[in-house]
Scaffold this motif. Structure first.
Motif, PDB file in Angstrom:
ATOM      1  N   GLU C 451      62.051 138.736  30.960  1.00 57.14           N
ATOM      2  CA  GLU C 451      60.850 137.817  30.556  1.00 57.14           C
ATOM      3  C   GLU C 451      59.639 138.466  30.325  1.00 57.14           C
ATOM      4  N   ARG C 452      59.300 139.608  30.944  1.00 58.41           N
ATOM      5  CA  ARG C 452      58.329 140.560  30.395  1.00 58.41           C
ATOM      6  C   ARG C 452      58.444 141.247  28.957  1.00 58.41           C
ATOM      7  N   GLY C 453      59.784 141.221  28.698  1.00 53.83           N
ATOM      8  CA  GLY C 453      60.116 141.752  27.331  1.00 53.83           C
ATOM      9  C   GLY C 453      60.220 143.352  27.463  1.00 53.83           C
ATOM     10  N   GLU C 454      60.224 143.756  28.829  1.00 57.42           N
ATOM     11  CA  GLU C 454      60.599 145.200  29.160  1.00 57.42           C
ATOM     12  C   GLU C 454      62.185 145.530  28.835  1.00 57.42           C
ATOM     13  N   ARG C 455      62.969 144.548  29.014  1.00 60.41           N
ATOM     14  CA  ARG C 455      64.314 144.632  28.713  1.00 60.41           C
ATOM     15  C   ARG C 455      64.684 143.783  27.389  1.00 60.41           C
ATOM     16  N   ILE C 456      65.128 144.504  26.418  1.00 65.06           N
ATOM     17  CA  ILE C 456      65.219 143.754  25.142  1.00 65.06           C
ATOM     18  C   ILE C 456      66.724 143.019  25.058  1.00 65.06           C
ATOM     19  N   ILE C 457      66.646 141.638  24.736  1.00 60.55           N
ATOM     20  CA  ILE C 457      68.016 140.849  24.629  1.00 60.55           C
ATOM     21  C   ILE C 457      67.862 140.348  23.173  1.00 60.55           C
ATOM     22  N   VAL C 458      68.625 141.157  22.565  1.00 64.16           N
ATOM     23  CA  VAL C 458      68.761 140.899  21.193  1.00 64.16           C
ATOM     24  C   VAL C 458      68.847 139.450  20.794  1.00 64.16           C
ATOM     25  N   GLY C 459      68.038 138.993  19.759  1.00 63.82           N
ATOM     26  CA  GLY C 459      68.174 137.658  19.541  1.00 63.82           C
ATOM     27  C   GLY C 459      67.761 136.468  20.479  1.00 63.82           C
ATOM     28  N   MET C 460      67.577 136.902  21.599  1.00 67.03           N
ATOM     29  CA  MET C 460      66.864 136.237  22.450  1.00 67.03           C
ATOM     30  C   MET C 460      65.374 136.227  23.002  1.00 67.03           C
ATOM     31  N   ASN C 461      64.906 137.700  23.064  1.00 66.87           N
ATOM     32  CA  ASN C 461      63.523 137.904  23.279  1.00 66.87           C
ATOM     33  C   ASN C 461      62.951 139.037  22.367  1.00 66.87           C
ATOM     34  N   ARG C 462      63.769 139.260  21.397  1.00 64.81           N
ATOM     35  CA  ARG C 462      63.532 140.212  20.148  1.00 64.81           C
ATOM     36  C   ARG C 462      64.214 139.860  19.009  1.00 64.81           C
ATOM     37  N   PHE C 463      63.915 139.969  18.013  1.00 63.78           N
ATOM     38  CA  PHE C 463      64.708 139.640  16.571  1.00 63.78           C
ATOM     39  C   PHE C 463      65.248 138.205  16.738  1.00 63.78           C
ATOM     40  N   GLN C 464      64.103 137.334  17.181  1.00 67.46           N
ATOM     41  CA  GLN C 464      64.781 135.912  17.025  1.00 67.46           C
ATOM     42  C   GLN C 464      64.807 135.550  15.611  1.00 67.46           C
ATOM     43  N   ILE C 465      65.538 134.396  15.280  1.00 70.22           N
ATOM     44  CA  ILE C 465      65.621 133.707  14.172  1.00 70.22           C
ATOM     45  C   ILE C 465      65.452 132.033  14.344  1.00 70.22           C
TER      46      ILE C 465
END
Ligand SMILES: Nc1nc2c(ncn2[C@@H]2O[C@H](COP(=O)(O)OP(=O)(O)OP(=O)(O)O)[C@@H](O)[C@H]2O)c(=O)[nH]1
Ligand SMILES: [Mg+2]
Lengths: 303, 137, 549
Positions: C451-465
């Motif tokens: 939730e805090r963005g400390e752990r990146i899940i690609v496409g979900m909390n970073r690199f979204q489209i």
């Protein structure tokens, strides 16, 4: 809901009205007064208030569930107030005691309410007291208050109860020693739950010894239960009835109710005075020098 | 006298699905956002959830289901509340829920649906909004 | 350079013996240039520490694998978990999978079946056929395995509380096909302890549940000796949010509990222990997962030897199935899930799994479609046939990082197992909520990091489209519930109801006693007593477990 409809609903014992009335009183809403003065004092004075306390995981909720089942067989209407601590940081709370009693969720004669301590000093007693009165005024002849017995606040709740059960279970560590000074003394009945587990007999013996040492003032006796299998509950309820009638005969019940009443009035006084006094203190803009206690005296004398 | 309003919500899982990781996370996150959360656990019937919501006088009910039974069970909770005269308690839901079901569920009276990946802040705001709306009527 | 004598000894003994019984898949494994691929890399200097902590494949403590040739001998079983709606629909899916090259079946049951309710039970409303196939009686089981020869396939069944009943039905179907019970191969999950902490399909309290499990151990050791009687599962513990260490610790602690219970019931360790199987999760942290599998294998061998005095090598070997981590799949940009599954599957293979299920990319939305199931299976086939990782044994051994991590996971898991032991054992810790709390805290922490963005899940909390294309969905026909209820009514009409009633009464009496319930359950299912009827008799006698939430 208008206040008139709410009061009418309370007369009809409508679950929505009961739930809402407790909320309004708990929140200190302006309608609280109207609600509290509409209650049936006769029913309130007849109800029996059971306090159930003990360490986390001892089986308080499971035991409460068993007591409900047993009392429902004789068609008694029951109220349950389950208290869990509020988080001191966020002020929120997770109220999870209901889980063990969900089998009674759709029974209209089991009125249950979960409450958070909301971190108010003494205030808890006041709110829980009001909830007890609302429930008993709505026909609940037995009210059970479940609370975790680890801190000081449960002493307030116990003061509210006519009879207090301290629930213990084997294998919970050195809790007995820690509790010796507090709960062990005030509890009327000591329940050794999880009697199906190793160490239950030893725990019961220890408790007998401790209560004997406490001497005549302490009537505490030990009961054994297996809450998960509904074992020992009938006997426990018989024991509760005995203690209750002893208390009624000896005047103990009156004495406790008086004590609870006075304490509650005091709590409310403090609750009401607190914001007023705070305003007064802020207004005076007192110098930082000087003893706070003397200043307090001065302010109160002038009031 | 000081008034101390707190939002109270019920979080529960109707149906038989036992995956409660999501429901427990929401419950804790709401607590940490200052809500009082009545948690009723897994395997509840819609009627039990509605009855508990009424007794606890909650401002909102949150449901979670991952087994695909949401389409029957979420509306059943709304219906049970309505039958008990508590249609004013808003119901929110979450789980593995395909888009076309969201339309159906909203039409059945569920005010908000959250799917995997919805940020928790958004979920908390939705609960707060639902609670606010309810207590203002 | 001369071969180390210990290596030569292993080649002469374990390896040679294995090769003579099961030749390798190819006569010669070669790379693109035609050079031969090394079967097993080992340090030049084989010291005591190596022999104690790693040893050779198929040697105690099995860190490097349970067989001497590993995947050079036989590839892992590619086993895709599937099953939905009716028995007939699922039967079609199984036959499709077998045609596609699946080598083992894995049956998913719907929730009413898993919790012991018939399809016509009020508790089943809305759930029939949803997450798996609905089985009410032997009639459904006959349909489920229609034209699937039970002596040829091995079947894994995800069934726990009512495992005894489904197992009995499976054996009965086999007998109707003319397959003798001793030739029945497969696994039942039968791991109730993890249901209390992670998955939720419990029915009875722990004590009677453990009795049923022991009854199965005993019955199978005589009747179906080739059948794995339990699959002790960390998978769901991990899915519920535990850490890798917790997954190992709680799973092996559960394993020890089953072993102890069976010993207490008088069963012989080396008879039942060889039929214990395990089931782990493969998550995305590739190196940690590889180390986890190796650590689990070593720790189990040591626990079995040191705590239970097991002697037979088969009792010491931790054999396990793996499934890629469902909770890591995202609903966003679902093609990315194929990549996640590939990494996770690779971890399982590098960790020495015996069988593997790869998730399909669309599972964060609904049941997987046939096309996505195929891609998931292809992922395994690419690993097996193209990546080369199956051509040499335990290739990451000796990596400083992997070995250090393997040691750490073993150490920390053992500490946690000891703590549970000191606190009164698994059952007590479950009742007290200790295990659940540990998992919950780990899950909460992990989710907060996302939730805090400390752990990146690609496409979900970073690199979204922005996505608007909806994936094709597979839906369970809502008519399934009605059809299933009708079929059940028909079965009840056509069976000998007097016989069934008499058998259920016998079951009730037997349940009150302490004997083995399997024979009478077996007799009952053959007369088409339903799953719900049998479970209700046991509910009456055993009571029901209530969660602490
Ligand atoms: N073996 C056994 N287990 C019991 C018994 N009573 C309760 N339990 C188990 O003990 C655990 C805790 O029970 P609860 O009723 O939630 O205990 P509690 O005191 O209300 O716990 P908190 O509300 O968390 O303080 C549960 O897993 C129960 O099933 C009993 O008599 N015997
Ligand atoms: Mg409790």
């Amino acid at each position: 809901m208008t206040i008139d409809r709410l009061l009418e609903g309370l007369k009809q014992r409508d679950p929505r009205a009961i739930g809402r009335a407790i909320t309004l009183v708990e929140n200190g809403d302006e309608s609280a007064q109207a609600i509290l003065s509409s209650l049936d004092e006769d029913l309130i004075s007849q109800a029996i208030i059971l306090g159930i306390t003990g360490p986390p995981g001892a089986g308080k909720s499971t035991l409460t569930n068993g007591i409900i089942s047993e009392l429902r067989q004789s068609r008694k209407r029951i109220g349950i107030i389950a208290i869990d601590p509020s988080s001191p940081i966020s002020g929120g709370a997770i109220l999870g005691d209901r889980i063990r009693m969900m089998q009674h969720a759709t029974d209209r004669d089991v009125v249950m309410r979960s409450m958070a301590t909301r971190g108010r000093l003494g205030g808890l007693c006041a709110t829980a007291g009001a909830a007890v009165r609302i429930m008993s005024s709505c026909g609940c002849s037995t009210i059970i208050i479940e609370t975790v017995g680890v801190g000081q606040s449960e002493m307030d709740i116990i003061r509210l109860a006519d009879i207090t059960l301290l629930v213990l279970a084997p294998g919970l560590g050195d809790d007995i020693q820690a509790m010796k000074a507090g709960l062990l003394e005030v509890a009327d009945i000591l329940v050794v739950n999880k009697a199906d587990c190793k160490g239950a007999d030893i725990l019961a013996m220890d408790l007998e010894t401790v209560s004997r040492q406490e001497g005549a003032t302490n009537q505490a006796r030990v009961s054994m239960t297996v809450a998960t299998e509904n074992k020992g509950i009938t006997e426990l309820l018989e024991r509760i009835a005995e203690v209750d009638s002893e208390h009624r005969d000896s005047g103990e019940r009156e004495k406790r109710r008086r004590g609870a009443h006075d304490q509650e009035v005091l709590d409310w006084c403090l609750e009401i005075l607190r914001p007023r006094l705070l305003a007064e203190i802020t207004k005076r803009d007192l110098p930082l020098l000087g003893d706070p206690r003397l200043k307090a005296k001065e302010i109160l004398e002038e009031q | 006298m000081e008034t101390t309003h707190k939002y109270r919500v019920l979080i529960g899982k109707p149906g038989l699905d036992g995956h409660d990781r999501g429901a427990k996370f929401i419950a804790r996150a709401l607590r940490d956002a200052g809500f009082e959360v009545v948690y009723t656990g897994i395997r509840r019937s819609p009627e039990e959830i509605a009855a508990a919501a009424i007794q606890e006088d909650v401002d909102a009910v949150g449901l979670s289901s991952l087994s695909g039974a949401h389409i029957r069970l979420f509306p059943a909770v709304v219906e049970a509340l309505r039958k008990a005269g508590a249609q004013d308690i808003p119901v929110l839901g979450g789980g593995v829920i395909p888009e076309e079901d969201i339309v159906t569920l909203k039409a059945a009276g569920i005010v908000e649906i959250f799917t995997p990946g919805t940020p928790i802040d958004k979920i908390i705001s939705a609960y707060r909004e639902a609670c606010e709306k309810k207590s203002s009527v | 350079m001369a071969k180390h004598p210990k290596l030569a000894e292993w080649e002469k003994n374990e390896l040679a013996k294995s090769l003579s019984r099961f030749p390798e898949r190819k006569e010669k494994f070669t790379n693109h240039g035609g050079e031969e691929i090394l079967r097993l890399a080992a340090p030049e200097n084989i010291d005591d520490a190596y022999l104690e902590n790693l040893a050779f494949p198929g040697q105690y403590p099995y860190t490097r694998g349970v067989q001497p040739t590993m995947y050079r001998g036989r590839l892992w079983t590619m086993r895709q978990y599937a099953g939905f709606s009716s028995a007939a629909e699922s039967n079609k899916r199984y036959r499709f999978l077998l045609e596609q090259g699946t080598t083992g079946l894995s049956v998913a049951f719907d929730l009413p079946t898993q919790i012991g309710y018939d399809s016509d039970d009020p508790m089943s409303v809305g759930e029939v056929g949803k997450v798996g196939v609905a089985i009410d009686s032997l009639a459904d089981m006959e349909t489920l395995f229609d034209q699937i020869p039970l002596d040829k396939v091995s079947t894994s069944m995800t069934i726990n509380s009512p495992a005894a009943i489904l197992l009995a039905m499976y054996v009965a179907v086999g007998e109707k096909q003319g397959v003798a019970p001793e030739n029945i191969k497969g696994t039942i999950q039968n791991d109730v302890l993890k249901e209390y902490v992670a998955r939720g399909t419990y029915i009875f309290p722990p004590k009677p549940s453990l009795r049923l499990i022991t009854n199965i151990f005993q019955w199978c050791s005589q009747k179906t000796p080739a059948f794995n009687t339990i699959s002790i599962s960390g998978y769901h513990i991990r899915e519920a949010g535990s850490t890798a260490v917790q997954e190992v610790a709680f799973t092996l602690a559960n394993g020890c509990t089953y072993v102890q219970t069976a010993l207490d019931a008088g069963l012989e360790l080396d008879v039942f222990a060889r039929r214990l199987a395990f089931f782990f999760n493969a998550s995305s942290d590739l190196l940690e997962e590889v180390a986890k599998f190796r650590a689990a294998r070593r720790l189990w061998a040591r626990l079995m030897t040191e705590r239970f005095g097991a002697k037979n090598p088969a009792s010491l070997m931790l054999r396990f199935h793996t499934q890629t981590a469902g909770n890591t799949l995202t609903a966003q940009q679902i093609d990315n899930n194929i990549v996640r599954v590939t990494i996770q599957a690779l971890a399982a293979v590098l960790g020495g799994t015996q069988s593997l299920h790869t998730n399909s990319k669309d599972e964060a939305h609904s049941l997987p479609t046939e096309a996505s199931v195929r891609t998931a299976l292809r992922t395994q086939q690419i690993l097996a046939h193209e990546s080369g990782v199956a051509d040499t044994i335990d290739p990451l051994a000796g990596s400083y990082y992997i070995e250090a991590l393997t040691d750490r996971i073993e150490r920390e898991a053992l500490a946690l197992i000891d703590k549970i032991e000191e606190s009164g054992g698994v059952v007590k810790c479950i009742e007290e909520g200790f295990i659940q709390r540990q998992i919950e805290n780990a899950a909460y922490q992990y989710q907060l990091e996302i939730e805090r963005g400390e752990r990146i899940i690609v496409g979900m909390n970073r690199f979204q489209i922005q996505e608007d294309k909806k994936p094709p969905l597979l839906r369970v026909d809502p008519e399934v519930e009605k059809t299933q209820v009708a079929k059940l009514a028909e079965v009840k009409n056509n069976r000998n109801n007097e016989k069934v009633a008499a058998l259920l009464t016998r079951l009730e009496t037997a349940a009150q006693g302490s004997g083995n319930l399997m024979p009478i359950i077996y007799d009952s299912v053959k007369e088409y007593a339903t799953l719900g009827e049998i479970c209700n008799v046991m509910r009456k006698v055993f009571g029901e477990y209530k969660d602490r939430g």
